[in-house]
Design an enzyme around this catalytic site. Structure first.
Site, PDB file in Angstrom:
ATOM      1  CG  ASN A   7      -0.206  -0.078   2.500  1.00  0.00           C
ATOM      2  OD1 ASN A   7       0.524   0.845   2.856  1.00  0.00           O
ATOM      3  ND2 ASN A   7      -0.350  -1.186   3.223  1.00  0.00           N
ATOM      4  CG  ASP A  11      -7.172  -5.049   6.361  1.00  0.00           C
ATOM      5  OD1 ASP A  11      -6.678  -4.963   7.501  1.00  0.00           O
ATOM      6  OD2 ASP A  11      -7.736  -4.100   5.775  1.00  0.00           O
ATOM      7  N   PRO A  24      -3.414 -11.734  10.631  1.00  0.00           N
ATOM      8  CG  PRO A  24      -1.465 -12.185  11.829  1.00  0.00           C
ATOM      9  CD  PRO A  24      -2.087 -12.329  10.465  1.00  0.00           C
ATOM     10  CG  ASP A  25      -6.400  -6.249  14.078  1.00  0.00           C
ATOM     11  OD1 ASP A  25      -5.490  -5.652  14.704  1.00  0.00           O
ATOM     12  OD2 ASP A  25      -7.384  -5.671  13.601  1.00  0.00           O
ATOM     13  CB  ILE A  26      -0.380  -6.722  14.774  1.00  0.00           C
ATOM     14  CG1 ILE A  26       0.031  -7.500  13.522  1.00  0.00           C
ATOM     15  CG2 ILE A  26       0.756  -6.673  15.792  1.00  0.00           C
ATOM     16  CD1 ILE A  26       1.096  -6.808  12.674  1.00  0.00           C
ATOM     17  CG  PHE A  82      -2.192   5.823  13.824  1.00  0.00           C
ATOM     18  CD1 PHE A  82      -1.494   5.659  15.006  1.00  0.00           C
ATOM     19  CD2 PHE A  82      -2.081   7.024  13.135  1.00  0.00           C
ATOM     20  CE1 PHE A  82      -0.697   6.679  15.505  1.00  0.00           C
ATOM     21  CE2 PHE A  82      -1.283   8.052  13.619  1.00  0.00           C
ATOM     22  CZ  PHE A  82      -0.590   7.883  14.803  1.00  0.00           C
ATOM     23  CE  LYS A 139     -10.987   0.873  11.863  1.00  0.00           C
ATOM     24  NZ  LYS A 139     -10.340   1.295  10.630  1.00  0.00           N
TER      25      LYS A 139
HETATM   26  O1  C5P Z   1      -8.867  -2.114  11.419  1.00  0.00           O
HETATM   27  P1  C5P Z   1      -7.877  -1.169  10.843  1.00  0.00           P
HETATM   28  O2  C5P Z   1      -6.917  -1.838   9.930  1.00  0.00           O
HETATM   29  O3  C5P Z   1      -8.422   0.074  10.224  1.00  0.00           O
HETATM   30  O4  C5P Z   1      -7.080  -0.678  12.148  1.00  0.00           O
HETATM   31  C1  C5P Z   1      -6.013   0.139  12.056  1.00  0.00           C
HETATM   32  C2  C5P Z   1      -5.136  -0.054  13.255  1.00  0.00           C
HETATM   33  O5  C5P Z   1      -4.904  -1.431  13.511  1.00  0.00           O
HETATM   34  C3  C5P Z   1      -3.780   0.534  13.015  1.00  0.00           C
HETATM   35  O6  C5P Z   1      -3.291   0.962  14.269  1.00  0.00           O
HETATM   36  C4  C5P Z   1      -2.985  -0.638  12.462  1.00  0.00           C
HETATM   37  O7  C5P Z   1      -1.593  -0.485  12.672  1.00  0.00           O
HETATM   38  C5  C5P Z   1      -3.551  -1.793  13.263  1.00  0.00           C
HETATM   39  N1  C5P Z   1      -3.580  -3.066  12.530  1.00  0.00           N
HETATM   40  C6  C5P Z   1      -2.774  -4.108  12.935  1.00  0.00           C
HETATM   41  N2  C5P Z   1      -2.835  -5.315  12.286  1.00  0.00           N
HETATM   42  C7  C5P Z   1      -3.664  -5.480  11.244  1.00  0.00           C
HETATM   43  C8  C5P Z   1      -4.471  -4.428  10.814  1.00  0.00           C
HETATM   44  C9  C5P Z   1      -4.416  -3.243  11.474  1.00  0.00           C
HETATM   45  O8  C5P Z   1      -2.001  -3.948  13.885  1.00  0.00           O
HETATM   46  N3  C5P Z   1      -3.697  -6.653  10.623  1.00  0.00           N
END
Ligand code: C5P
Length: 404
Positions: free
Chosen positions: A217, A286, A312-314, A330, A344
């Protein structure tokens, strides 16, 4: 909230004396002065007589907007105490360039001109940026003097190696004005994060499709790197987990380079237990490709379908750990920022979420932030990313303290 002067808690003065001594690097003092005033720092210039052979006081007066002092007998100071008056309002004296002769004078406490008097009579921080021929720098006398100044609490910035004005190559070049401005502004920041361990993710991720292609991105990493720098300036111990960017890590950060979201996840999980604060700035993909190809996928005339599976959503995973660090997320949204950001924040159970408008934020040097926390909404008006990062870190330091 235009400049960071006066607004930052703990930083009471944003005024310095810039001392210029006689050396060819004196021309770079003009650029340093410009960078400092751009940051909202007011600068009083004092020059030695030798410096006036290299650059004129008129140039520096034009850039600082203040009369330049060169003479200890200057009648413009009503009580004739220029050596006292000029430094009392300052939070620091910066001598750039500092010649070998001036360094020798400082080390021995000599005071035979205005600038050396000012330095001797100071009650504030003294920073010097040596600049001289490599043999002069390496001369044992200069090295003794520098060691003495360091022992006396003077901050010595540089010098660095490279091509010298005399045509020789070696150590003795003054640091570039940008580097000096960075050190000087850093020394002004309140040390609100001393001893805190901060883990930051920054930049994009790169998800492999095949041997030569991938999905990424447009995140430049600038905001995350600015936050890392602001945290370092405030005394934190910073680990920066970064996706691929063109940026160099701020001096003092421990940088871990990653490519994919999975690698970023691993690096974060490896370091999170020792972190007090986690700031997820990275634009994490994502989805990733279910089955990346080891070889380049050959072109054909039929459609190509790539199967994507969620990453994974870190941040969400860190925030749901049994004993999580203070987590900051963020959210870059292209519409309905307030609504989506608050959603969020609740979904990921974050004490603080930083919202911005995606179209304004990505790749640019300036931005505008809105902070969402339990107390409501706190806008940080448009500014360069470092200024915003400093304000944000102030807010985080206060919130984190309150949460302890
Ligand atoms: O859900 P979204 O992607 O909009 O959320 C953004 C926040 O979540 C940011 O702080 C981003 O660094 C974190 N994030 C993450 N892992 C992911 C997706 C988003 O840590 N897979």
């Amino acid at each position: 909230m235009g400049t960071f002067s006066c607004k930052i808690r703990g930083m009471n003065k944003s005024h310095i004396v810039l001392g210029i001594t006689g050396g060819i690097a004196a021309y770079k003092a003009a650029e340093l002065l410009r960078l400092l005033t751009k940051q909202g720092i007011s600068v009083q210039v004092a020059m030695t007589e030798a410096a006036c052979h290299f650059i004129t006081p008129t140039t520096l007066q034009g850039l600082s907007g203040k009369p330049v002092y060169t003479d200890q007998w200057d009648a413009r100071i009503p009580n004739n105490m220029a050596h006292i008056n000029l430094s009392r309002e300052a939070s620091a004296i910066v001598v750039a360039p500092a010649s070998a002769d001036f360094i020798a004078k400082l080390a021995h406490g000599l005071a035979d001109d205005l600038l050396s008097n000012l330095c001797l009579a100071r009650n504030c921080l003294l920073l010097i940026a040596p600049a001289m021929n490599r043999e002069m720098w390496q001369n044992p006398a200069t090295q003794r003097n520098i060691a003495q100044l360091i022992a006396d609490g003077v901050q010595v910035l540089g010098p660095e190696s490279g091509m010298q004005a005399c045509g020789e190559e070696g150590i003795g070049r003054m640091l570039e004005p940008e580097q000096l401005a960075e050190y000087i502004t850093a020394s002004f920041q309140p040390k609100l994060l001393s001893g805190q361990k901060i883990l930051i993710t920054a930049g994009p991720t790169y998800e492999t499709i095949d041997a030569v292609r991938g999905i990424t991105n447009r995140s430049s990493g600038k905001m995350g790197y600015a936050i890392a720098r602001a945290a370092l300036e405030m005394g934190a111990d910073v680990t920066l987990v970064s996706g691929p960017t063109a940026l160099s890590a701020p001096v003092g950060a421990q940088k871990i380079d990653v490519q994919s979201a999975a690698q970023m996840y691993e690096a974060v999980m490896h370091n999170v237990a020792r972190s007090d604060i986690f700031i997820a700035v990275a634009a994490v993909a994502d989805y990733r490709i279910a089955l990346p190809s080891e070889h380049k996928i050959k072109k054909s005339s039929s459609n190509l379908t790539l199967e994507l599976i969620p990453n994974p959503d870190i941040l969400a995973q860190v925030a749901s750990l049994p004993n999580p660090p203070f987590c900051v997320g963020f959210a870059a949204e292209s519409e309905n920022l307030a609504e989506y950001a608050e959603q969020k924040r609740r979904a990921k159970k974050l004490p603080l979420l930083v919202g911005n408008i995606a179209q304004q934020a990505i790749g640019s040097d300036d931005n505008e932030l809105i902070l969402f926390d339990d107390d409501g909404i706190h806008p940080l008006p448009r500014a360069d990313k470092l200024t915003l990062a400093r304000h944000l870190m102030q807010h985080i330091a206060q919130r984190h303290q309150g949460a302890l």
